[in-house]
Design a protein around this motif. Structure first.
Motif, PDB file in Angstrom:
ATOM      1  N   ASN A  21      30.192 -51.966  15.975  1.00 58.35           N
ATOM      2  CA  ASN A  21      31.039 -51.991  14.794  1.00 58.35           C
ATOM      3  C   ASN A  21      30.362 -52.800  13.698  1.00 58.35           C
ATOM      4  O   ASN A  21      29.624 -53.741  13.967  1.00 58.35           O
ATOM      5  CB  ASN A  21      32.396 -52.607  15.131  1.00 58.35           C
ATOM      6  N   THR A  22      30.607 -52.446  12.451  1.00 54.80           N
ATOM      7  CA  THR A  22      29.978 -53.140  11.329  1.00 54.80           C
ATOM      8  C   THR A  22      31.013 -53.947  10.558  1.00 54.80           C
ATOM      9  O   THR A  22      32.199 -53.600  10.515  1.00 54.80           O
ATOM     10  CB  THR A  22      29.285 -52.145  10.387  1.00 54.80           C
ATOM     11  N   MET A  23      30.537 -55.023   9.925  1.00 53.01           N
ATOM     12  CA  MET A  23      31.419 -55.923   9.170  1.00 53.01           C
ATOM     13  C   MET A  23      30.560 -56.787   8.265  1.00 53.01           C
ATOM     14  O   MET A  23      29.331 -56.818   8.395  1.00 53.01           O
ATOM     15  CB  MET A  23      32.238 -56.789  10.138  1.00 53.01           C
ATOM     16  N   THR A  24      31.199 -57.509   7.340  1.00 53.54           N
ATOM     17  CA  THR A  24      30.451 -58.408   6.465  1.00 53.54           C
ATOM     18  C   THR A  24      29.850 -59.545   7.289  1.00 53.54           C
ATOM     19  O   THR A  24      30.257 -59.797   8.430  1.00 53.54           O
ATOM     20  CB  THR A  24      31.357 -59.001   5.378  1.00 53.54           C
ATOM     21  N   TRP A  25      28.893 -60.258   6.669  1.00 55.53           N
ATOM     22  CA  TRP A  25      28.253 -61.362   7.396  1.00 55.53           C
ATOM     23  C   TRP A  25      29.279 -62.413   7.802  1.00 55.53           C
ATOM     24  O   TRP A  25      29.253 -62.914   8.926  1.00 55.53           O
ATOM     25  CB  TRP A  25      27.164 -61.993   6.524  1.00 55.53           C
ATOM     26  N   TYR A  64      21.334 -55.204  11.878  1.00 55.77           N
ATOM     27  CA  TYR A  64      22.081 -56.267  12.554  1.00 55.77           C
ATOM     28  C   TYR A  64      22.014 -57.586  11.766  1.00 55.77           C
ATOM     29  O   TYR A  64      20.941 -58.000  11.323  1.00 55.77           O
ATOM     30  CB  TYR A  64      21.503 -56.515  13.950  1.00 55.77           C
ATOM     31  N   TRP A  65      23.179 -58.234  11.656  1.00 57.04           N
ATOM     32  CA  TRP A  65      23.220 -59.565  11.056  1.00 57.04           C
ATOM     33  C   TRP A  65      22.704 -60.617  12.045  1.00 57.04           C
ATOM     34  O   TRP A  65      23.000 -60.562  13.237  1.00 57.04           O
ATOM     35  CB  TRP A  65      24.647 -59.958  10.684  1.00 57.04           C
ATOM     36  N   GLU A 108      19.433 -59.829   7.643  1.00 59.18           N
ATOM     37  CA  GLU A 108      19.529 -58.829   8.703  1.00 59.18           C
ATOM     38  C   GLU A 108      18.176 -58.711   9.389  1.00 59.18           C
ATOM     39  O   GLU A 108      17.139 -59.087   8.829  1.00 59.18           O
ATOM     40  CB  GLU A 108      19.935 -57.471   8.125  1.00 59.18           C
ATOM     41  N   ILE A 109      18.187 -58.210  10.616  1.00 58.64           N
ATOM     42  CA  ILE A 109      16.949 -57.955  11.347  1.00 58.64           C
ATOM     43  C   ILE A 109      16.823 -56.451  11.554  1.00 58.64           C
ATOM     44  O   ILE A 109      17.778 -55.775  11.947  1.00 58.64           O
ATOM     45  CB  ILE A 109      16.918 -58.713  12.696  1.00 58.64           C
ATOM     46  N   LYS A 129      27.326 -54.763   8.475  1.00 58.32           N
ATOM     47  CA  LYS A 129      26.284 -54.566   9.478  1.00 58.32           C
ATOM     48  C   LYS A 129      26.828 -55.039  10.823  1.00 58.32           C
ATOM     49  O   LYS A 129      27.889 -55.668  10.896  1.00 58.32           O
ATOM     50  CB  LYS A 129      25.017 -55.333   9.100  1.00 58.32           C
ATOM     51  N   SER A 130      26.102 -54.796  11.885  1.00 54.48           N
ATOM     52  CA  SER A 130      26.569 -55.165  13.226  1.00 54.48           C
ATOM     53  C   SER A 130      26.226 -56.621  13.539  1.00 54.48           C
ATOM     54  O   SER A 130      25.121 -57.087  13.224  1.00 54.48           O
ATOM     55  CB  SER A 130      25.922 -54.263  14.276  1.00 54.48           C
TER      56      SER A 130
END
Length: 298
Positions: A21-25, A64-65, A108-109, A129-130
């Motif tokens: 799932n994605t979300m803000t940092w 990914y965060w 992010e990486i 991002k995840s």
């Protein structure tokens, strides 16, 4: 509903976790703190490479965060949780970080099959991002007397002074001290454990050897000094003899006046444990009346 995926990298080390799932940092960090310990903190290139190996490849964004951030353009990048500033020599992707976001700075990486695989990119924190999280294995019971330190594939206890063992559970014992000759030894605790204080006391006729004497004494450069009183000068019109050579502790010196002279004071003095004679030296006088009078007053 969020889908959670877990990757265990060691039996005794921390574990990494991520979600598709994605979300803000900021939401990603909150999610990590609610479900695990915090957003992932990378401490060296080996850990970075390991995380890359366990995360699923993605063909494009969102990636990914990770827990690297700052609030202002002139600040140093810092990892959440421990405020570490580690950044590897080749951590950033080409032309990154470009500081292209004026209000927030997150990282992010890239997990893909391209040349930037495993590299970092500074990104707007509001993008989705995840999250990549970690769960610490250290807890209050990990180390009895010390702090728990987690690294890739292991945990270790850093023991406080006086303790040892894999969990800092063993009190460090010093080698036993033997009772000194001509003296006594008393310690504050029953054994020889850390923080025990031992006090030495010499018998009355002996002194404690200063620390710098000990080596010389061991190699027979000189013997330990006994208590010694100041030298006694020969009295006018008389002489004395002592029971021990050198006028040391417990030596008694007896005075005699020459013929025709009379003694005022005690005829003997003794060298005491404090390094002083027990009384004043006697005086020899030719005045018999003065001698009788002075001795009667004492």
């Amino acid at each position: 509903m969020f889908c959670i995926f877990t990757a265990h990298h060691a039996t005794w080390g921390w574990t990494y976790h991520y979600s598709n799932n994605t979300m803000t940092w900021y939401m990603a960090r909150k999610w990590c703190q609610e479900h695990f310990t915090d957003m992932v903190v990378i401490q060296n290139q080996t850990e970075n490479d390991y995380i890359v190996s366990i995360l699923p490849n993605r063909t494009n964004s969102p990636y990914y965060w990770i827990g690297l951030t700052k609030e202002h353009i002139n600040e140093t990048w810092k990892w959440v949780g421990n405020n570490s500033t580690w950044v590897g020599e080749h951590s950033w992707a080409e032309n990154e970080p470009n500081n292209n976001h004026i209000t927030a700075f997150c990282v992010e990486i890239y997990i893909n099959s391209g040349q930037n695989r495993g590299k970092w990119n500074d990104e707007n924190c509001a993008k989705n991002k995840s999250p990549v999280c970690y769960k610490a294995q250290c807890n209050d019971s990990s180390c009895v007397k010390g702090s728990c330190w987690e690294t890739l594939n292991s945990t270790a206890c850093l023991c406080t002074d006086g303790y040892e063992g894999d969990k800092c559970q063993t009190v460090v014992d010093c080698p036993p001290l033997s009772q000194p000759e001509n003296g006594d030894l008393k310690c504050t605790q029953g054994g020889w454990e850390f923080n025990t204080t031992c006090s030495f006391k010499c018998d009355p006729e002996f002194n404690i050897i200063p620390r710098y004497y000990i080596i010389a004494y061991v190699f027979n450069l000189f013997a330990p000094p006994a208590v010694q009183c100041p030298p006694l000068p020969q009295p006018s019109n008389g002489n004395y003899s002592c029971s021990k050579e050198g006028q040391i502790f417990n030596s008694t010196c007896h005075f005699k006046c020459h013929l025709g002279f009379f003694m005022i004071g005690s005829s003997a003095v003794t060298c005491a444990a404090n390094g002083h004679w027990t009384g004043p030296r006697p005086v020899c006088t030719s005045n018999y009346i003065s001698a009788i009078s002075m001795n009667d007053r004492q």
